[in-house]
Motif scaffolding. Structure first.
Motif, PDB file in Angstrom:
ATOM      1  N   GLU A  14      -8.895  -0.062  -6.665  1.00 42.13           N
ATOM      2  CA  GLU A  14      -9.871   0.647  -5.831  1.00 42.13           C
ATOM      3  C   GLU A  14      -9.747   2.153  -6.018  1.00 42.13           C
ATOM      4  OE1 GLU A  14      -9.547  -0.615  -1.766  1.00 42.13           O
ATOM      5  OE2 GLU A  14      -9.862  -2.726  -2.299  1.00 42.13           O
ATOM      6  N   ALA A  15      -8.517   2.662  -6.019  1.00 41.92           N
ATOM      7  CA  ALA A  15      -8.298   4.101  -6.209  1.00 41.92           C
ATOM      8  C   ALA A  15      -8.794   4.535  -7.584  1.00 41.92           C
ATOM      9  CB  ALA A  15      -6.815   4.438  -6.040  1.00 41.92           C
ATOM     10  N   GLY A  17     -11.153   3.171  -9.308  1.00 46.47           N
ATOM     11  CA  GLY A  17     -12.613   3.153  -9.235  1.00 46.47           C
ATOM     12  C   GLY A  17     -13.196   4.388  -8.578  1.00 46.47           C
ATOM     13  N   ARG A  18     -12.430   5.000  -7.676  1.00 48.41           N
ATOM     14  CA  ARG A  18     -12.846   6.248  -7.020  1.00 48.41           C
ATOM     15  C   ARG A  18     -12.457   7.476  -7.837  1.00 48.41           C
ATOM     16  NH1 ARG A  18      -9.878   3.940  -2.857  1.00 48.41           N
ATOM     17  NH2 ARG A  18      -8.368   5.644  -2.985  1.00 48.41           N
ATOM     18  N   ALA A  19     -11.840   7.247  -8.990  1.00 49.61           N
ATOM     19  CA  ALA A  19     -11.329   8.334  -9.854  1.00 49.61           C
ATOM     20  C   ALA A  19     -10.181   9.085  -9.186  1.00 49.61           C
ATOM     21  CB  ALA A  19     -12.444   9.291 -10.282  1.00 49.61           C
ATOM     22  N   ASP A  20      -9.479   8.416  -8.268  1.00 47.00           N
ATOM     23  CA  ASP A  20      -8.278   8.983  -7.646  1.00 47.00           C
ATOM     24  C   ASP A  20      -7.082   8.450  -8.421  1.00 47.00           C
ATOM     25  OD1 ASP A  20      -6.209   9.921  -6.088  1.00 47.00           O
ATOM     26  OD2 ASP A  20      -7.045   9.184  -4.188  1.00 47.00           O
ATOM     27  N   TYR A  21      -6.837   9.064  -9.572  1.00 45.55           N
ATOM     28  CA  TYR A  21      -5.849   8.535 -10.501  1.00 45.55           C
ATOM     29  C   TYR A  21      -4.427   8.666 -10.000  1.00 45.55           C
ATOM     30  CZ  TYR A  21     -10.059   8.654 -13.279  1.00 45.55           C
ATOM     31  OH  TYR A  21     -11.345   8.472 -13.715  1.00 45.55           O
ATOM     32  N   ALA A  22      -4.150   9.690  -9.200  1.00 51.60           N
ATOM     33  CA  ALA A  22      -2.806   9.834  -8.632  1.00 51.60           C
ATOM     34  C   ALA A  22      -2.522   8.690  -7.656  1.00 51.60           C
ATOM     35  CB  ALA A  22      -2.655  11.192  -7.948  1.00 51.60           C
ATOM     36  N   ALA A  23      -3.484   8.369  -6.814  1.00 48.01           N
ATOM     37  CA  ALA A  23      -3.305   7.260  -5.869  1.00 48.01           C
ATOM     38  C   ALA A  23      -3.205   5.932  -6.614  1.00 48.01           C
ATOM     39  CB  ALA A  23      -4.452   7.225  -4.862  1.00 48.01           C
ATOM     40  N   ALA A  24      -3.987   5.783  -7.672  1.00 48.28           N
ATOM     41  CA  ALA A  24      -3.918   4.557  -8.474  1.00 48.28           C
ATOM     42  C   ALA A  24      -2.528   4.413  -9.078  1.00 48.28           C
ATOM     43  CB  ALA A  24      -4.979   4.578  -9.572  1.00 48.28           C
ATOM     44  N   GLU A  25      -2.015   5.494  -9.637  1.00 49.14           N
ATOM     45  CA  GLU A  25      -0.672   5.453 -10.228  1.00 49.14           C
ATOM     46  C   GLU A  25       0.378   5.071  -9.186  1.00 49.14           C
ATOM     47  OE1 GLU A  25       2.610   8.305 -12.463  1.00 49.14           O
ATOM     48  OE2 GLU A  25       0.629   9.114 -12.045  1.00 49.14           O
ATOM     49  N   GLU A  26       0.265   5.633  -7.991  1.00 51.28           N
ATOM     50  CA  GLU A  26       1.214   5.304  -6.916  1.00 51.28           C
ATOM     51  C   GLU A  26       1.130   3.826  -6.548  1.00 51.28           C
ATOM     52  OE1 GLU A  26       0.869   7.907  -3.514  1.00 51.28           O
ATOM     53  OE2 GLU A  26       0.738   9.665  -4.821  1.00 51.28           O
ATOM     54  N   SER A  27      -0.081   3.306  -6.432  1.00 52.97           N
ATOM     55  CA  SER A  27      -0.246   1.894  -6.065  1.00 52.97           C
ATOM     56  C   SER A  27       0.298   0.972  -7.148  1.00 52.97           C
ATOM     57  CB  SER A  27      -1.718   1.575  -5.796  1.00 52.97           C
ATOM     58  OG  SER A  27      -2.157   2.228  -4.633  1.00 52.97           O
ATOM     59  N   TYR A  28       0.025   1.293  -8.408  1.00 51.56           N
ATOM     60  CA  TYR A  28       0.540   0.458  -9.499  1.00 51.56           C
ATOM     61  C   TYR A  28       2.064   0.544  -9.568  1.00 51.56           C
ATOM     62  CZ  TYR A  28      -4.334   0.223 -11.098  1.00 51.56           C
ATOM     63  OH  TYR A  28      -5.681   0.009 -11.182  1.00 51.56           O
ATOM     64  N   SER A  29       2.612   1.709  -9.294  1.00 52.70           N
ATOM     65  CA  SER A  29       4.076   1.853  -9.289  1.00 52.70           C
ATOM     66  C   SER A  29       4.688   1.020  -8.169  1.00 52.70           C
ATOM     67  CB  SER A  29       4.469   3.328  -9.127  1.00 52.70           C
ATOM     68  OG  SER A  29       4.062   4.076 -10.257  1.00 52.70           O
ATOM     69  N   ALA A  30       4.067   1.058  -6.993  1.00 52.72           N
ATOM     70  CA  ALA A  30       4.550   0.252  -5.869  1.00 52.72           C
ATOM     71  C   ALA A  30       4.420  -1.235  -6.192  1.00 52.72           C
ATOM     72  CB  ALA A  30       3.781   0.604  -4.601  1.00 52.72           C
ATOM     73  N   ALA A  31       3.338  -1.615  -6.852  1.00 50.75           N
ATOM     74  CA  ALA A  31       3.151  -3.015  -7.230  1.00 50.75           C
ATOM     75  C   ALA A  31       4.227  -3.457  -8.217  1.00 50.75           C
ATOM     76  CB  ALA A  31       1.765  -3.216  -7.833  1.00 50.75           C
ATOM     77  N   LEU A  32       4.580  -2.575  -9.150  1.00 51.71           N
ATOM     78  CA  LEU A  32       5.659  -2.906 -10.093  1.00 51.71           C
ATOM     79  C   LEU A  32       6.977  -3.141  -9.368  1.00 51.71           C
ATOM     80  CD1 LEU A  32       4.765  -0.468 -12.974  1.00 51.71           C
ATOM     81  CD2 LEU A  32       5.135  -2.923 -13.236  1.00 51.71           C
ATOM     82  N   ARG A  33       7.252  -2.328  -8.359  1.00 52.92           N
ATOM     83  CA  ARG A  33       8.487  -2.515  -7.584  1.00 52.92           C
ATOM     84  C   ARG A  33       8.444  -3.824  -6.798  1.00 52.92           C
ATOM     85  NH1 ARG A  33       7.552   2.990  -6.988  1.00 52.92           N
ATOM     86  NH2 ARG A  33       6.632   2.717  -4.925  1.00 52.92           N
ATOM     87  N   ALA A  34       7.266  -4.210  -6.326  1.00 52.69           N
ATOM     88  CA  ALA A  34       7.123  -5.433  -5.522  1.00 52.69           C
ATOM     89  C   ALA A  34       7.153  -6.692  -6.379  1.00 52.69           C
ATOM     90  CB  ALA A  34       5.826  -5.374  -4.717  1.00 52.69           C
ATOM     91  N   ASP A  35       6.826  -6.560  -7.653  1.00 57.18           N
ATOM     92  CA  ASP A  35       6.714  -7.710  -8.564  1.00 57.18           C
ATOM     93  C   ASP A  35       8.099  -8.088  -9.098  1.00 57.18           C
ATOM     94  OD1 ASP A  35       5.660  -9.680 -10.228  1.00 57.18           O
ATOM     95  OD2 ASP A  35       5.191  -8.254 -11.823  1.00 57.18           O
ATOM     96  N   ALA A  36       8.922  -8.640  -8.217  1.00 53.34           N
ATOM     97  CA  ALA A  36      10.317  -8.941  -8.570  1.00 53.34           C
ATOM     98  C   ALA A  36      10.422  -9.925  -9.727  1.00 53.34           C
ATOM     99  CB  ALA A  36      11.054  -9.481  -7.348  1.00 53.34           C
ATOM    100  N   ARG A  45       1.646  -2.270 -15.847  1.00 49.53           N
ATOM    101  CA  ARG A  45       1.983  -1.126 -16.710  1.00 49.53           C
ATOM    102  C   ARG A  45       0.755  -0.668 -17.492  1.00 49.53           C
ATOM    103  NH1 ARG A  45       6.789   1.056 -17.496  1.00 49.53           N
ATOM    104  NH2 ARG A  45       8.625   0.059 -16.660  1.00 49.53           N
ATOM    105  N   GLY A  46      -0.060  -1.613 -17.933  1.00 46.64           N
ATOM    106  CA  GLY A  46      -1.292  -1.239 -18.627  1.00 46.64           C
ATOM    107  C   GLY A  46      -2.246  -0.476 -17.719  1.00 46.64           C
ATOM    108  N   ASN A  47      -2.386  -0.929 -16.489  1.00 47.51           N
ATOM    109  CA  ASN A  47      -3.248  -0.237 -15.536  1.00 47.51           C
ATOM    110  C   ASN A  47      -2.706   1.148 -15.208  1.00 47.51           C
ATOM    111  OD1 ASN A  47      -4.716  -2.578 -15.537  1.00 47.51           O
ATOM    112  ND2 ASN A  47      -4.492  -2.998 -13.362  1.00 47.51           N
ATOM    113  N   ARG A  48      -1.393   1.229 -15.002  1.00 47.27           N
ATOM    114  CA  ARG A  48      -0.801   2.534 -14.695  1.00 47.27           C
ATOM    115  C   ARG A  48      -0.947   3.473 -15.890  1.00 47.27           C
ATOM    116  NH1 ARG A  48       5.335   3.120 -12.608  1.00 47.27           N
ATOM    117  NH2 ARG A  48       5.748   2.708 -14.817  1.00 47.27           N
ATOM    118  N   ALA A  49      -0.826   2.924 -17.091  1.00 46.90           N
ATOM    119  CA  ALA A  49      -1.022   3.740 -18.294  1.00 46.90           C
ATOM    120  C   ALA A  49      -2.427   4.336 -18.314  1.00 46.90           C
ATOM    121  CB  ALA A  49      -0.775   2.901 -19.550  1.00 46.90           C
ATOM    122  N   GLN A  50      -3.418   3.517 -17.986  1.00 50.28           N
ATOM    123  CA  GLN A  50      -4.798   4.003 -17.982  1.00 50.28           C
ATOM    124  C   GLN A  50      -4.983   5.090 -16.923  1.00 50.28           C
ATOM    125  OE1 GLN A  50      -6.983   3.352 -20.232  1.00 50.28           O
ATOM    126  NE2 GLN A  50      -8.711   4.410 -19.335  1.00 50.28           N
TER     127      GLN A  50
END
Length: 110
Positions: A14-15, A17-36, A45-50
């Protein structure tokens, strides 16, 4: 767990899609931490890279996409993302190699 990682991935999408790339990066980073179990790691990682590439941080984007490709070497999407990172870093030969590899896997890829 997985459900938290999926929720955070959705927030990242969602972030993005809004072109809020910093928020997107934060969400993907948090998701990586949650994905045990690391079930979503290549996608995240691909999404965060983009997001990082769009934010103008191609070196960090390249690090993410290379880590993702280490887990999923036949992903045309990841190869195309690495090509974009290489172009942003003015590494034309590497970008061309990625495009050729993606086309070899999927001649219809765009």
């Amino acid at each position: 767990g997985l459900s938290a990682a999926l929720r955070l991935k959705g927030e990242g999408n969602e972030a993005y899609g809004r072109a809020d790339y910093a928020a997107a990066e934060e969400s993907y980073s948090a998701a990586l931490r949650a994905d045990a179990a690391e079930l979503l790691t290549p996608v995240l990682r691909g999404n965060r890279a983009q997001a990082r590439l769009r934010a103008g941080v191609p070196v960090r984007a390249l690090q993410d996409v290379e880590a993702a490709l280490a887990l999923d070497a036949t992903s045309t999407r990841l190869l195309l993302r690495r090509a974009a990172c290489n172009l942003a870093l003015e590494r034309g030969e590497e970008a061309e190699a990625d495009y050729r590899a993606a086309l070899a896997l999927d001649p219809e890829c765009k």
